[in-house]
Design a protein around this motif. Sequence first.
Motif, mmCIF file in Angstrom:
data_model
loop_
_atom_site.group_PDB
_atom_site.id
_atom_site.type_symbol
_atom_site.label_atom_id
_atom_site.label_comp_id
_atom_site.label_asym_id
_atom_site.label_seq_id
_atom_site.Cartn_x
_atom_site.Cartn_y
_atom_site.Cartn_z
ATOM 1 N N UNK A 1 0.745 -1.300 0.047
ATOM 2 C CA UNK A 1 0.058 0.049 0.045
ATOM 3 C C UNK A 1 0.815 1.160 -0.146
ATOM 4 N N UNK A 2 2.048 1.139 0.774
ATOM 5 C CA UNK A 2 2.918 2.379 0.771
ATOM 6 C C UNK A 2 3.472 2.531 -0.724
ATOM 7 N N UNK A 3 3.755 1.777 -1.409
ATOM 8 C CA UNK A 3 4.303 1.737 -2.512
ATOM 9 C C UNK A 3 3.364 2.304 -3.652
ATOM 10 N N UNK A 4 2.194 2.071 -3.440
ATOM 11 C CA UNK A 4 0.920 2.433 -4.335
ATOM 12 C C UNK A 4 0.753 3.610 -4.173
ATOM 13 N N UNK A 5 0.693 4.005 -2.725
ATOM 14 C CA UNK A 5 0.768 5.529 -2.507
ATOM 15 C C UNK A 5 1.899 6.223 -3.122
ATOM 16 N N UNK A 6 3.136 6.025 -2.909
ATOM 17 C CA UNK A 6 4.086 6.887 -3.586
ATOM 18 C C UNK A 6 4.069 6.601 -5.018
ATOM 19 N N UNK A 7 3.622 5.603 -5.585
ATOM 20 C CA UNK A 7 3.516 5.935 -7.114
ATOM 21 C C UNK A 7 2.258 6.841 -7.488
ATOM 22 N N UNK A 8 1.328 7.382 -6.458
ATOM 23 C CA UNK A 8 0.187 8.140 -7.070
ATOM 24 C C UNK A 8 0.553 9.469 -6.739
ATOM 25 N N UNK A 9 1.705 9.855 -5.991
ATOM 26 C CA UNK A 9 1.944 11.235 -5.856
ATOM 27 C C UNK A 9 3.307 11.949 -6.896
ATOM 28 N N UNK A 10 2.975 13.103 -7.203
ATOM 29 C CA UNK A 10 3.851 13.796 -8.207
ATOM 30 C C UNK A 10 5.259 13.633 -7.689
ATOM 31 N N UNK A 11 6.458 13.712 -8.604
ATOM 32 C CA UNK A 11 7.813 13.411 -8.175
ATOM 33 C C UNK A 11 8.102 15.075 -7.990
#
Length: 241
Positions: free
Chosen positions: A221-231
């Motif tokens: 879930x953490x990895x999916x969240x990070x994938x959803x945020x803008x760099x």
Amino acid sequence: MLKKLAILAVLSAGPVAGQDKSFTLAAPDALTKTGFLKHLLPRFSLKTSIRVTLTDGGADAAFGPQGTPVFRKGDAIWHFAGADNPNIVAFEEWLLSDVGKRTIEAFAPEGDALFSADLAMAATVQTATLSGDVALGERVSLKRCGRCHVVNDSNRMNAIGSSPSFALMRNFPDWQERFETFFLLKPHPAFTQVHGVTDPFPDTQPSPIVPIEVTLNEIEAITAYVGSIAPADLGAPLQTQ
């Protein structure tokens, strides 16, 4: 108590209650001494919730000269063989998948990949699909990671300035690998426990700070969240004359 928690974590992570999602694995010293299996096995467990325990003999499966070719080191090809068991079949299929190949070739203790999944010298590796719960990932990130990292604006004033923010790390080419396996990357092993994956801290070497305890589902879930945020916007690259 720890054993009971580990059992509950495995049961809650799998789709079938009561199923024993584990198997034992044997491997020659020539392979185990490279440290490769300490890199490989936790990553497989992260993706599947299947725990693999190394053993010296009488194992359910083994790496060696017999079975299905799965990776090579130089000109030497390593094979995998095991009993007709759903968990073992899942491991073999994962080794041969694009995600498994990527994981094999990510092991580079001296900076260069030690093993190759390209048995035909033409492997194609793709990025794993993110399937975790983004909302759960944000909550867990703030609770478990926010004491050091800026997760988002809500904890910007509470993190440690020397720790990179999630948005900054989102720029890393290997950001997904880093977040999926953060518990293996220093300094995290000293204070992180993953239910059903990591061993308990030795009584003689307890965690120096309050431990971070997460599950495989929460890491996904953490990895999916990070994938959803803008760099983070790092600006234009420097121009050299």
